[in-house]
Write a protein that holds these residues in place. Structure first.
Motif, short mmCIF file in Angstrom:
data_model
loop_
_atom_site.label_atom_id
_atom_site.label_comp_id
_atom_site.label_asym_id
_atom_site.label_seq_id
_atom_site.Cartn_x
_atom_site.Cartn_y
_atom_site.Cartn_z
N GLU A 192 28.73 48.39 74.83
CA GLU A 192 27.56 49.25 75.06
C GLU A 192 26.35 48.98 73.73
O GLU A 192 26.39 49.52 73.13
N LYS A 193 25.68 47.71 74.00
CA LYS A 193 24.79 47.39 73.06
C LYS A 193 23.85 48.29 73.11
O LYS A 193 23.07 48.53 73.97
N GLU A 194 23.08 48.64 71.79
CA GLU A 194 22.28 49.66 71.63
C GLU A 194 20.97 49.21 70.79
O GLU A 194 20.45 50.06 69.91
N THR A 195 20.80 47.78 70.58
CA THR A 195 19.64 47.49 69.59
C THR A 195 18.43 47.89 70.52
O THR A 195 18.38 47.50 71.63
N CYS A 196 17.45 48.60 69.58
CA CYS A 196 16.44 49.24 70.39
C CYS A 196 15.50 48.06 70.67
O CYS A 196 15.39 46.77 70.27
N THR A 197 14.50 48.52 71.68
CA THR A 197 13.66 47.39 72.22
C THR A 197 12.58 46.68 71.32
O THR A 197 12.55 45.60 71.44
N ALA A 198 12.23 47.85 70.24
CA ALA A 198 11.08 47.29 69.31
C ALA A 198 11.81 46.16 68.51
O ALA A 198 11.33 45.26 68.23
N THR A 199 13.17 46.51 67.94
CA THR A 199 14.09 45.36 67.28
C THR A 199 14.07 44.22 68.14
O THR A 199 13.89 43.16 67.62
#
Length: 303
Positions: A192-199
């Motif tokens: 469940e990858k959670e890297t934010c869109t901005a990053t």
């Protein structure tokens, strides 16, 4: 000098929200404290101090421990989030609590709690000692496992069922690599990858910069994990310098260079990045008059 201002760069929505919350807290119960750096940028911390908002940040201490320094007034929880224990302790002390947690961080916390309730252990890819990782791990220190390398994955029980997620500011390439590795040795792992869109989009923009760029400047605080990751990605192909502001830019770095690129971390004030861009635009290594750096105006940091 030619300058490529890489877009997107600078503030993400979580940072904008946290700063606005802090600025609007001036009418709250006095005194006002921030539990750690509101975002990882010392210039922002200094600018808030000018407004009477004090940051409580002691190296090596957790958010729970930092609360011992605050006896009354208002406490602001930073964009990095905090555990339920932190919120409860603050309320038990009678403090007025304002939550400036990034909504993406809250989303990750909710995911972790949901999967713990379903019986999974959590593999959390993050940076040891980072406040965002601290908040996530403290949800359940026995069942949420910090993953910083492949060695950590090797220590996990292959018979257990895991959900793997991550600190939102990690390198999306590092996260992908660790997730793929986990799938090879842990038969019961769900990703469940959670890297934010901005990053994500900032890292992709750095990865795909033009080939003719001679030098790259990443503007941001050295405490900022997402800023460090931008510099790391850029350094795979280019000469990179991570600077907090124009003050740190060494003129000697520019000698012989024709084209510079500039980006900045998600917690870097636009004002500081624009100063760097404007200086580079007018710079001519054969004209010493272009070497002058404008001083930093602290009153413009929070604009």
């Amino acid at each position: 000098m030619q300058v490529k201002a890489i877009t997107p760069r600078g503030y993400c929505k979580g940072v904008v929200r946290a700063i606005e919350i802090a600025k609007n807290a001036q009418n709250e119960q006095q005194p006002i404290y921030i539990l750690g750096m509101i975002v990882h940028n010392q210039y922002i911390v200094d600018a808030l101090k000018e407004r009477g908002i004090q940051t409580i940040d002691i190296p090596g201490q957790t958010r729970l421990e930092l609360l011992d320094q605050i006896q009354h007034g208002t406490v602001i929880v930073t964009a990095h989030g905090a555990s339920d224990q932190v919120f409860q302790k603050a309320k038990n002390k009678g403090l007025n609590v304002i939550d400036a947690s990034c909504l993406d961080v809250i989303k990750t916390h909710d995911l972790i709690k949901e999967k713990l309730n379903e019986g999974y252990d959590i593999l959390y890819i993050g940076k040891k000692g980072h406040p965002e990782a601290e908040g996530a791990i403290s949800i359940d220190e026995k069942r949420v496992h910090l993953i910083t390398s492949k060695n950590d994955i090797q220590m996990m029980d292959p018979n257990k069922h895991y959900v793997m997620t991550n600190q939102t500011t990690m390198s999306l390439y590092d996260v992908y690599d660790l997730c793929e590795y986990a799938k090879t040795i842990l038969p019961h792992v769900t990703i469940e990858k959670e890297t934010c869109t901005a990053t994500k989009i900032r890292q992709e923009a750095i990865k795909n910069m033009e080939e003719d760029i001679d030098i790259v400047f990443i503007v941001g605080d050295p405490h900022s994990n997402n800023t460090q990751k931008l510099a790391s990605i850029a350094s795979e192909k280019k000469e990179v310098h991570m600077i907090e502001s124009l003050d740190d830019l060494n003129i000697n770095w520019l000698k012989g260079k024709k084209k510079a690129a500039v980006s900045s971390g998600a917690s870097t004030p636009t004002y500081l990045t624009n100063q760097v861009i404007e200086f580079l635009h007018q710079f001519n290594e054969n004209d010493p008059q272009t070497f002058f750096k404008q001083p930093i105006d602290l009153t413009k940091i929070l604009d």
